[in-house]
Motif scaffolding. Sequence first.
Motif, PDB file in Angstrom:
ATOM      1  N   TYR A 158       0.969  -1.185  -0.019  1.00  0.00           N
ATOM      2  CA  TYR A 158       0.000  -0.072  -0.023  1.00  0.00           C
ATOM      3  C   TYR A 158       0.818   1.356   0.103  1.00  0.00           C
ATOM      4  O   TYR A 158       0.481   2.220  -0.723  1.00  0.00           O
ATOM      5  N   ALA A 159       2.095   1.049   0.773  1.00  0.00           N
ATOM      6  CA  ALA A 159       2.810   2.440   0.751  1.00  0.00           C
ATOM      7  C   ALA A 159       3.779   2.739  -0.676  1.00  0.00           C
ATOM      8  O   ALA A 159       3.660   3.823  -0.939  1.00  0.00           O
ATOM      9  N   LEU A 160       3.758   1.489  -1.221  1.00  0.00           N
ATOM     10  CA  LEU A 160       4.603   1.641  -2.431  1.00  0.00           C
ATOM     11  C   LEU A 160       3.538   2.129  -3.691  1.00  0.00           C
ATOM     12  O   LEU A 160       3.804   2.921  -4.440  1.00  0.00           O
ATOM     13  N   LYS A 161       2.258   1.633  -3.377  1.00  0.00           N
ATOM     14  CA  LYS A 161       1.291   2.292  -4.416  1.00  0.00           C
ATOM     15  C   LYS A 161       0.888   3.725  -4.231  1.00  0.00           C
ATOM     16  O   LYS A 161       0.634   4.547  -5.086  1.00  0.00           O
ATOM     17  N   SER A 162       1.068   4.369  -2.977  1.00  0.00           N
ATOM     18  CA  SER A 162       0.992   5.628  -2.420  1.00  0.00           C
ATOM     19  C   SER A 162       2.366   6.500  -2.813  1.00  0.00           C
ATOM     20  O   SER A 162       2.484   7.665  -2.587  1.00  0.00           O
ATOM     21  N   GLY A 163       3.501   5.780  -3.230  1.00  0.00           N
ATOM     22  CA  GLY A 163       4.742   6.519  -3.557  1.00  0.00           C
ATOM     23  C   GLY A 163       5.478   6.527  -2.314  1.00  0.00           C
ATOM     24  O   GLY A 163       6.770   7.419  -2.389  1.00  0.00           O
ATOM     25  N   MET A 164       5.225   6.137  -1.141  1.00  0.00           N
ATOM     26  CA  MET A 164       6.032   6.251   0.092  1.00  0.00           C
ATOM     27  C   MET A 164       7.233   5.154   0.329  1.00  0.00           C
ATOM     28  O   MET A 164       6.967   4.422   1.288  1.00  0.00           O
ATOM     29  N   TYR A 314      -5.692   2.589   5.761  1.00  0.00           N
ATOM     30  CA  TYR A 314      -5.973   3.788   6.668  1.00  0.00           C
ATOM     31  C   TYR A 314      -4.510   4.158   7.376  1.00  0.00           C
ATOM     32  O   TYR A 314      -4.323   5.339   7.711  1.00  0.00           O
ATOM     33  N   LEU A 315      -3.823   3.125   7.647  1.00  0.00           N
ATOM     34  CA  LEU A 315      -2.632   3.201   8.514  1.00  0.00           C
ATOM     35  C   LEU A 315      -1.527   3.878   7.661  1.00  0.00           C
ATOM     36  O   LEU A 315      -1.016   4.847   8.250  1.00  0.00           O
ATOM     37  N   VAL A 316      -1.334   3.649   6.523  1.00  0.00           N
ATOM     38  CA  VAL A 316      -0.299   4.457   5.756  1.00  0.00           C
ATOM     39  C   VAL A 316      -0.771   5.775   5.262  1.00  0.00           C
ATOM     40  O   VAL A 316       0.126   6.732   5.360  1.00  0.00           O
ATOM     41  N   GLY A 317      -2.135   5.908   5.166  1.00  0.00           N
ATOM     42  CA  GLY A 317      -2.573   7.403   4.758  1.00  0.00           C
ATOM     43  C   GLY A 317      -2.363   8.296   5.965  1.00  0.00           C
ATOM     44  O   GLY A 317      -2.516   9.460   5.746  1.00  0.00           O
ATOM     45  N   ALA A 318      -2.126   7.710   7.236  1.00  0.00           N
ATOM     46  CA  ALA A 318      -2.217   8.623   8.304  1.00  0.00           C
ATOM     47  C   ALA A 318      -0.935   8.832   8.962  1.00  0.00           C
ATOM     48  O   ALA A 318      -0.804   9.831   9.915  1.00  0.00           O
ATOM     49  N   ILE A 319       0.268   8.181   8.333  1.00  0.00           N
ATOM     50  CA  ILE A 319       1.598   8.329   8.909  1.00  0.00           C
ATOM     51  C   ILE A 319       1.789   9.680   8.919  1.00  0.00           C
ATOM     52  O   ILE A 319       2.315  10.215   9.933  1.00  0.00           O
ATOM     53  N   GLU A 320       1.885  10.248   7.858  1.00  0.00           N
ATOM     54  CA  GLU A 320       2.585  11.705   7.965  1.00  0.00           C
ATOM     55  C   GLU A 320       1.620  12.755   8.617  1.00  0.00           C
ATOM     56  O   GLU A 320       2.295  13.567   9.443  1.00  0.00           O
ATOM     57  N   GLY A 321       0.504  12.601   8.845  1.00  0.00           N
ATOM     58  CA  GLY A 321      -0.365  13.516   9.640  1.00  0.00           C
ATOM     59  C   GLY A 321      -0.002  13.092  10.915  1.00  0.00           C
ATOM     60  O   GLY A 321      -0.107  14.082  11.958  1.00  0.00           O
ATOM     61  N   ALA A 322       0.161  11.574  11.448  1.00  0.00           N
ATOM     62  CA  ALA A 322       0.479  11.364  12.722  1.00  0.00           C
ATOM     63  C   ALA A 322       1.904  12.029  13.200  1.00  0.00           C
ATOM     64  O   ALA A 322       2.043  12.573  14.422  1.00  0.00           O
ATOM     65  N   SER A 323       2.796  12.076  12.364  1.00  0.00           N
ATOM     66  CA  SER A 323       4.256  12.409  12.598  1.00  0.00           C
ATOM     67  C   SER A 323       3.944  13.983  12.918  1.00  0.00           C
ATOM     68  O   SER A 323       4.566  14.450  13.807  1.00  0.00           O
ATOM     69  N   THR A 324       3.218  14.748  11.967  1.00  0.00           N
ATOM     70  CA  THR A 324       3.092  16.081  12.470  1.00  0.00           C
ATOM     71  C   THR A 324       2.146  16.522  13.615  1.00  0.00           C
ATOM     72  O   THR A 324       2.583  17.412  14.278  1.00  0.00           O
ATOM     73  N   ALA A 325       1.205  15.827  13.921  1.00  0.00           N
ATOM     74  CA  ALA A 325       0.396  16.023  15.261  1.00  0.00           C
ATOM     75  C   ALA A 325       1.292  15.519  16.157  1.00  0.00           C
ATOM     76  O   ALA A 325       1.115  16.182  17.392  1.00  0.00           O
ATOM     77  N   TRP A 326       1.866  14.587  16.476  1.00  0.00           N
ATOM     78  CA  TRP A 326       2.531  14.124  17.582  1.00  0.00           C
ATOM     79  C   TRP A 326       4.173  14.813  17.892  1.00  0.00           C
ATOM     80  O   TRP A 326       4.888  14.523  18.644  1.00  0.00           O
TER      81      TRP A 326
END
Length: 447
Positions: A158-164, A314-326
């Motif tokens: 999923y992360a590869l599909k999202s370019g991460m 859902y997990l992969v899509g929230a990684i960058e947001g979690a890094s910013t929030a925390w």
Amino acid sequence: METRVEGKPTRLASGFSDNLSDTCKMGTPNGRGMHKYDDEIPFDSEINYHQSESSLVEVLGSHSGESLTVHHETLAGIVYRSIRVVIFSNKLNLLMPFGPLAILVQKLTAHLGWVFALSLLGIMPMAERQLAFYSGDTVGGLLTATFGNATELIISIYALKSGMTRVVQLSLLGSILSNMLLVLGCAFLCGGIVNHKKEQVFNKATASVNSGLLLMAVMGILFPAVLHYTHTEVHVGKSELFLSRFSSCVMLVAYAAYLFFQLKSQRSLYVSVNEEEGQSGNDSNDDESPDISKWESIIWLSVMTAWISILSEYLVGAIEGASTAWDIPIAFISVILLPLVGNAAEHASAIMFAMKDKLDISLGVAIGSSTQISMFVIPFCVVIGWIMGNSMDLNFQLFETAALFLTVIVVAFMLQEGTANYFKGLMLILCYLIVAASFYVHIDSSE
């Protein structure tokens, strides 16, 4: 045979039990055999003979009754029993509702920090180990590691599909470090404390081959990084990627050859210590049996894999947001938090088997899982990225490659004796704390 006048024998016939066995084999329809000394069998022995007959009938009847009970078990009863065993037998399964809750939070609030945390908690109980009961320790450890790594593989795709691409590299690196230091350390520590009255041992042949494969994986990851940082590429920007893809194909071939070597060609060399004791009649764990059948385990594994694939999106899509929030570096989230929480059920299995003095399964879960990730999952992701048009390579950057190399060296030294104790486990856990602290203060060069 000697007899008295009144028909009572002065001694029993030699080989009476053998004659009785032959009598049972040559019996007539009424259950009695024809024998030339039939009239000389003592009266009290006849009573015992009939009692043995009736006992045999009772035993056969009881087993037949059990078979009939199993045969007539309704489909609803099988489903209810399977759900009860899989869902309610493990306290970790209480975290399953957090998965749907993560999806609900994403739909209602879009708070990525909470979505990430809830998705992690929902994925935690998803590793199932029941298939380990239907094979030997070597294959059981391999199956447990394989289905435990399904989470990492699905998240990576999923992360590869999202370019991460960087998240894929760091999360897979973190899985290797976590399995080799934290999981193996906890297994050695808990197993050593519970079995402190004896020295725990495991098959050195398996550990030695796994250590060699891990060093080969380090070689495959090290050369692209060295090529990049020494600026010695023949074609800048292309040679590094070509080397990564070529090395990945070689590593996949090596892992396939390893499976054939371990499971087919040289299978006798990899019999675990517990299996050898069982073959010699000294196995003390015969009372353990699977809770559900093989096909039920396969069905549950399929259901859980499908559910993991949903949560992973859902997990992969929230990684960058979690890094910013925390306010936590993505490198720390990917290397430490994702493997630590995502492999929780797999960690528990390794510790449980070590406490039961089944270290070969624990090593199959910990070291076997690290070998599988480094020699199969990482090269497979490079090949999948190649097919997708994603330029994922084996250059994990200098800091990450150094952490992997030192970890493999430390663990290889710990395994060379073929013994385990709680002090070795404590040292591995402390090494993992140093690695975790290093990534907490490390800024990824790609950010």
